[in-house]
Motif scaffolding. Structure first.
Motif, PDB file in Angstrom:
ATOM      1  N   ARG A  87       0.823  -1.205   0.000  1.00  0.00           N
ATOM      2  CA  ARG A  87       0.000   0.000   0.000  1.00  0.00           C
ATOM      3  C   ARG A  87       0.859   1.258   0.000  1.00  0.00           C
ATOM      4  N   GLY A  88       0.549   2.149  -0.909  1.00  0.00           N
ATOM      5  CA  GLY A  88       1.301   3.398  -1.000  1.00  0.00           C
ATOM      6  C   GLY A  88       1.904   3.564  -2.377  1.00  0.00           C
ATOM      7  N   PRO A  89       2.555   4.684  -2.624  1.00  0.00           N
ATOM      8  CA  PRO A  89       3.046   4.989  -3.971  1.00  0.00           C
ATOM      9  C   PRO A  89       4.376   4.339  -4.335  1.00  0.00           C
ATOM     10  N   HIS A  90       4.924   3.521  -3.452  1.00  0.00           N
ATOM     11  CA  HIS A  90       6.270   2.977  -3.656  1.00  0.00           C
ATOM     12  C   HIS A  90       6.239   1.601  -4.320  1.00  0.00           C
ATOM     13  N   GLU A  91       7.379   1.169  -4.846  1.00  0.00           N
ATOM     14  CA  GLU A  91       7.548  -0.215  -5.250  1.00  0.00           C
ATOM     15  C   GLU A  91       8.057  -1.003  -4.051  1.00  0.00           C
ATOM     16  N   THR A  92       7.948  -2.328  -4.106  1.00  0.00           N
ATOM     17  CA  THR A  92       8.304  -3.179  -2.975  1.00  0.00           C
ATOM     18  C   THR A  92       9.177  -4.327  -3.465  1.00  0.00           C
ATOM     19  N   LEU A  93      10.262  -4.600  -2.746  1.00  0.00           N
ATOM     20  CA  LEU A  93      11.134  -5.725  -3.070  1.00  0.00           C
ATOM     21  C   LEU A  93      10.874  -6.862  -2.089  1.00  0.00           C
ATOM     22  N   LEU A  94      10.447  -8.009  -2.610  1.00  0.00           N
ATOM     23  CA  LEU A  94      10.254  -9.195  -1.788  1.00  0.00           C
ATOM     24  C   LEU A  94      11.533 -10.019  -1.818  1.00  0.00           C
ATOM     25  N   ARG A  95      12.109 -10.256  -0.629  1.00  0.00           N
ATOM     26  CA  ARG A  95      13.335 -11.056  -0.519  1.00  0.00           C
ATOM     27  C   ARG A  95      12.985 -12.382   0.142  1.00  0.00           C
ATOM     28  N   PHE A  96      13.078 -13.444  -0.616  1.00  0.00           N
ATOM     29  CA  PHE A  96      12.742 -14.760  -0.090  1.00  0.00           C
ATOM     30  C   PHE A  96      13.980 -15.347   0.575  1.00  0.00           C
ATOM     31  N   SER A  97      14.005 -15.308   1.900  1.00  0.00           N
ATOM     32  CA  SER A  97      15.185 -15.648   2.699  1.00  0.00           C
ATOM     33  C   SER A  97      15.577 -17.111   2.507  1.00  0.00           C
ATOM     34  N   PRO A  98      16.890 -17.441   2.687  1.00  0.00           N
ATOM     35  CA  PRO A  98      17.974 -16.464   2.879  1.00  0.00           C
ATOM     36  C   PRO A  98      18.333 -15.776   1.563  1.00  0.00           C
ATOM     37  N   THR A  99      18.706 -14.534   1.663  1.00  0.00           N
ATOM     38  CA  THR A  99      19.006 -13.762   0.470  1.00  0.00           C
ATOM     39  C   THR A  99      20.060 -12.711   0.784  1.00  0.00           C
ATOM     40  N   THR A 100      20.519 -12.049  -0.237  1.00  0.00           N
ATOM     41  CA  THR A 100      21.453 -10.963  -0.027  1.00  0.00           C
ATOM     42  C   THR A 100      20.717  -9.788   0.594  1.00  0.00           C
TER      43      THR A 100
ATOM     44  N   PRO B  80      14.411 -20.181  -2.237  1.00  0.00           N
ATOM     45  CA  PRO B  80      15.284 -19.422  -1.328  1.00  0.00           C
ATOM     46  C   PRO B  80      16.331 -18.633  -2.110  1.00  0.00           C
ATOM     47  N   GLY B  81      16.447 -17.376  -1.764  1.00  0.00           N
ATOM     48  CA  GLY B  81      17.389 -16.506  -2.452  1.00  0.00           C
ATOM     49  C   GLY B  81      16.768 -15.656  -3.540  1.00  0.00           C
ATOM     50  N   ASP B  82      15.522 -15.961  -3.942  1.00  0.00           N
ATOM     51  CA  ASP B  82      14.854 -15.156  -4.970  1.00  0.00           C
ATOM     52  C   ASP B  82      14.535 -13.758  -4.456  1.00  0.00           C
ATOM     53  N   GLU B  83      14.579 -12.799  -5.364  1.00  0.00           N
ATOM     54  CA  GLU B  83      14.107 -11.451  -5.092  1.00  0.00           C
ATOM     55  C   GLU B  83      13.110 -11.072  -6.180  1.00  0.00           C
ATOM     56  N   ILE B  84      11.945 -10.589  -5.774  1.00  0.00           N
ATOM     57  CA  ILE B  84      10.893 -10.223  -6.726  1.00  0.00           C
ATOM     58  C   ILE B  84      10.492  -8.782  -6.460  1.00  0.00           C
TER      59      ILE B  84
END
Length: 448
Positions: A399-412, A435-439
């Motif tokens: 929610r809000g005007p921003h984009e969001t990065l989903l980090r599927f742990s463990p990740t950088t 594990p390790g994916d970023e979306i």
């Protein structure tokens, strides 16, 4: 940056909110002398409800709207049965609002105007755009008030007869079928239970009849009836005559008619959605038959797509607006036309509403990408827990005007300002993640 929006319907208001909440100077003007008061586009699809949650108006929309009503079907004066256009569906973790809601368009617009006002922006009535020119750097617009305005961008959300589209010289390709005419209106009806919708027809022609759909906020129904001749009496007496014809004398006594119009099937698509710094959206870009309840919803989602792209301002981002939304408009027009043809053919399935009308399957993905979830797809909701163990939903984080990065742990450890670590097995499953994916989720809730 500053933006001028011509047209204060649902499309223009949604775009105004999208820009204003990003701190962009925006004006919303409309040639009307007073705000529209009628139901017109009264169906809100599930994807639009998700958009409204992001804009912060969903609670009010749900409070003021109604679920799709159970329709009582009367044939030649006898109760034939009951049906719904779509059976209620239970929410799931990824789809929190699976069912459409019914809310008269003027009430939807009032909710959006109130939200826009929270950002200090009021709709300017009696203010039409009468001309404009543009350069590589700005648009200069002339208003009916005599004012000349210079803005970074102009958006025409000014309806099917859009001045902006015509001034740009954009072809509006399609047809208007003068052989089909329907009388629409908002009216109260003594003798009918407002908890239900009604279909009145004759047994020898069951698909040609009167629809009475309850409207929220009072005791009115949206009235819809076919017209046989060239003349149309849009008065209360004219509607009463049609009720007596299809439902039988004495079935319902109409009163309090507040809006009526004659509708003709109009199916059109603009050849372009943009010329330089001028864009068109909503009915200015595509006009739908009401079958399937797609028009208003598609316009709202045009605005939702365009808002963050105007705020971004990069040409490679702005260029995707026409590509994404015109392709979608072609698809949605096809759905509406198919349902309209079923009505014309007397096919009872024309009353049914399937998955393709909910607009949850709208996607901008590359057709060659066959993955279950790919770039351009709608980002699903998921219930998760935050670092303190509190239950929440991904939609709350989006929610809000921003984009969001989903980090599927463990990740950088990304430095993205709106990064979220995901550990929920359910989220892994819904997002088909490893594990390790970023979306990355775009501001409009689609996978980047």
């Amino acid at each position: 940056m500053n933006v001028l929006i011509a047209g204060a319907g649902p499309t223009g208001l949604t775009l105004g909110i999208e820009l204003a909440r990003r701190g962009i100077a925006v004006r919303v003007i409309d040639k009307a002398t007073e705000f529209f008061n009628g139901s017109r586009g009264d169906g809100l699809q599930p994807r639009t409800l998700e958009v409204f949650e992001d804009l912060g108006v969903l609670d009010e929309v749900l409070a003021q709207s109604l679920p799709i009503p159970l329709m009582k079907i009367f044939m030649s004066g006898q109760l034939f049965g009951e049906r719904r256009m779509a059976d209620p569906v239970e929410p799931t973790p990824d789809i929190p609002y699976p069912n459409a809601r019914m809310l008269g368009q003027s009430r939807t617009e009032k909710i959006l105007r109130d939200k826009l006002a929270e950002y200090g922006v009021s709709v300017e009535l009696n203010s039409a755009i009468t001309g404009f020119t543009q350069t590589a750097d700005a648009v200069t617009a002339e208003l009916s008030t005599g004012e000349v305005v210079e803005v970074d961008y102009l958006v025409g959300a000014d309806g099917g007869k859009s001045f902006v589209r015509k001034h740009l010289g954009i072809a509006f390709e399609g047809t208007t079928d003068e052989s089909i005419r329907t009388l629409l209106g908002d009216v109260a009806a003594d003798g009918l239970d407002h908890e239900y919708g009604y279909w009145f027809a004759s047994q020898d022609n069951p698909m040609a009849g009167i629809a009475m759909t309850p409207l929220s906020g009072g005791d009115q129904f949206q009235f819809g009836a076919p017209l046989d001749g060239d003349d149309a009496d849009t008065s209360l007496e004219g509607l009463q005559e049609l009720v007596d014809k299809y439902a039988g004398p004495g079935t319902a006594k109409l009163r309090d008619l507040t809006w009526s119009t004659v509708w003709r099937p109009n199916v059109r698509l603009a050849a372009k959605f943009r010329v330089g710094r001028v864009f068109i959206a909503g009915d200015a870009a595509h006009v739908h038959p009401p079958t399937g309840g797609q028009g208003l919803n598609t316009g709202v989602q045009d605005a939702y797509n365009l808002g963050w792209k105007l705020a971004d301002g990069r040409e490679e981002v702005l260029a995707t607006y026409e590509t994404e939304r015109r392709t979608n408009a072609i698809r949605v027009l096809g759905i509406s036309e198919d349902l309209m043809q079923k009505h014309v053919d007397g096919d009872e399935s024309a009353l049914d509403r399937g998955e393709n009308t909910r607009q949850l399957d709208v996607s901008y993905r590359d057709p060659s990408d066959t993955r279950p979830l790919a770039s351009g797809d709608r980002a699903p909701d998921v219930p998760i827990k935050d670092a303190e163990g509190n239950k929440m939903r991904l939609f709350e984080l989006f929610r809000g005007p921003h984009e969001t990065l989903l980090r599927f742990s463990p990740t950088t450890r990304s430095t993205h300002p709106h990064a979220v670590d995901i550990t929920s097995p359910e989220a892994f499953a819904i997002y088909h993640a490893q594990p390790g994916d970023e979306i990355l989720i775009r501001p409009d809730g689609y996978l980047a």
